[in-house]
Design an enzyme around this catalytic site. Structure first.
Site, mmCIF file in Angstrom:
data_model
loop_
_atom_site.group_PDB
_atom_site.id
_atom_site.type_symbol
_atom_site.label_atom_id
_atom_site.label_comp_id
_atom_site.label_asym_id
_atom_site.label_seq_id
_atom_site.Cartn_x
_atom_site.Cartn_y
_atom_site.Cartn_z
ATOM 1 N N CYS A 161 6.835 -6.035 -7.498
ATOM 2 C CA CYS A 161 5.999 -5.945 -8.698
ATOM 3 C C CYS A 161 5.168 -4.662 -8.667
ATOM 4 O O CYS A 161 4.944 -4.024 -9.699
ATOM 5 C CB CYS A 161 5.062 -7.143 -8.806
ATOM 6 S SG CYS A 161 5.886 -8.732 -9.018
ATOM 7 N N CYS A 182 3.420 -9.904 -4.686
ATOM 8 C CA CYS A 182 4.802 -9.470 -4.895
ATOM 9 C C CYS A 182 4.947 -7.969 -4.673
ATOM 10 O O CYS A 182 4.404 -7.166 -5.453
ATOM 11 C CB CYS A 182 5.243 -9.869 -6.308
ATOM 12 S SG CYS A 182 6.781 -9.106 -6.859
#
Length: 309
Positions: free
Chosen positions: A76, A73
């Site tokens: 993230c 991700c």
């Protein structure tokens, strides 16, 4: 606080799984996993097995902000460092709990996570607010501040951390049955202490604390009466079961633990039937006086198994 979050998720859904995993881990050798984070750590890695202790129980003192992320991700990687830095700056007023959703899918399912990153605040064992996606640092700071302001009077750890003091731990009320037994033990009245612990076990057969205490009391009573001369008598009469048991007690009482264990293992090899079983039970009871991982106990258990089988 977000009304939509309050009470929406039952965090106890992971508790039974965590308990079972913890029991299995306590019986298995270390597998190289990272050790649990210290109680005061501002940033912790959380798994399904540790979620109950690291998130739910911590949230009774301070807010726990759960960062649900994944290695693949991109957002993230932008959000997590900001959260980590803010958590470190908080001096323990809140805790950041990082959860890899790929490694811990049950946690993601529990919160019905649709995308990562998702950030959820837990307080008092319940989710109270959340947001999804990477956010600018000023907005995250404002969100954290609003959490702390709303929860400061409810969670004692927030104010304690801000003031630089440890929150007072709640003391469990003393069990009067154990208090009576311990008082008898302090008086040297071993019979009364043994009777008190036995009564607890009569009503609660699985009370491990009472079981361990009863074993300790029985051995202390025997050790106090142990006669060092019993060792010489037992050496002269290897087939005298009573002498061997008394000599083993005397040896363990003076710190010659391995010698006492070895004496009874040798006696088991020489006997059979009821005599062998009597010695075996005496030896196992002696094991229980010591921590399970004691090297002397481990070696003696191995020798006992060899002698019996």
């Amino acid at each position: 606080m977000s009304a939509a979050m309050a009470g929406a998720v039952d965090l106890s859904a992971l508790k039974n799984r965590a308990d079972a995993t913890a029991r299995a881990a306590s019986q298995a050798p270390a597998n190289g996993d990272a050790p649990a984070a210290p109680v005061g750590a501002a940033v912790i890695e959380v798994t399904e097995a540790t979620f109950q202790a690291e998130v739910v129980e911590r949230s009774l003192q301070v807010p726990v902000v759960v960062d649900l992320w994944a290695t693949w991700c991109g957002p993230c990687k932008q959000l997590s460092p900001v959260l980590e830095r803010l958590a470190q700056e908080s001096n323990g007023a809140w805790v950041l709990a990082k959860v890899d959703v790929d490694a811990n899918p049950r946690i993601a399912q529990l919160f019905q996570v649709q995308s990562v990153p998702t950030v959820i605040a837990i307080a008092g064992g319940q989710p109270v607010d959340a947001f999804a996606g990477a956010q600018p640092e000023p907005q995250i700071r404002q969100w954290i501040d609003s959490l702390l302001n709303a929860l400061r009077d409810q969670l004692p750890g927030i104010r304690a951390a801000e003031e630089g003091v440890e929150p007072a731990a709640e003391e469990e009320p003393e069990d009067p049955r154990f208090t009576a037994a311990e008082d008898a033990l302090e008086r040297g009245d071993y019979a009364a202490a043994e009777d008190a612990y036995q009564k607890i076990l009569d009503s609660e057969p699985n009370n491990e604390q009472a079981k361990a205490a009863l074993t300790q009391v029985r051995f202390i009573a025997r050790a106090e009466q142990a006669d060092p001369a019993a060792i010489e008598r037992a050496d002269a009469a290897p087939d005298d079961i009573d002498a061997q048991l008394a000599a083993a007690d005397a040896e363990v009482a003076v710190g010659r633990v391995a010698e006492g264990f070895d004496r009874l293992v040798r006696a088991i090899k020489r006997t059979s039937g009821d005599d062998r079983d009597r010695i075996r039970r005496h030896l196992i009871e002696m094991f229980e006086v010591f921590p399970e991982g004691d090297d002397r106990v481990v070696a003696a258990r191995r020798a006992l198994a060899s002698a019996l089988f």
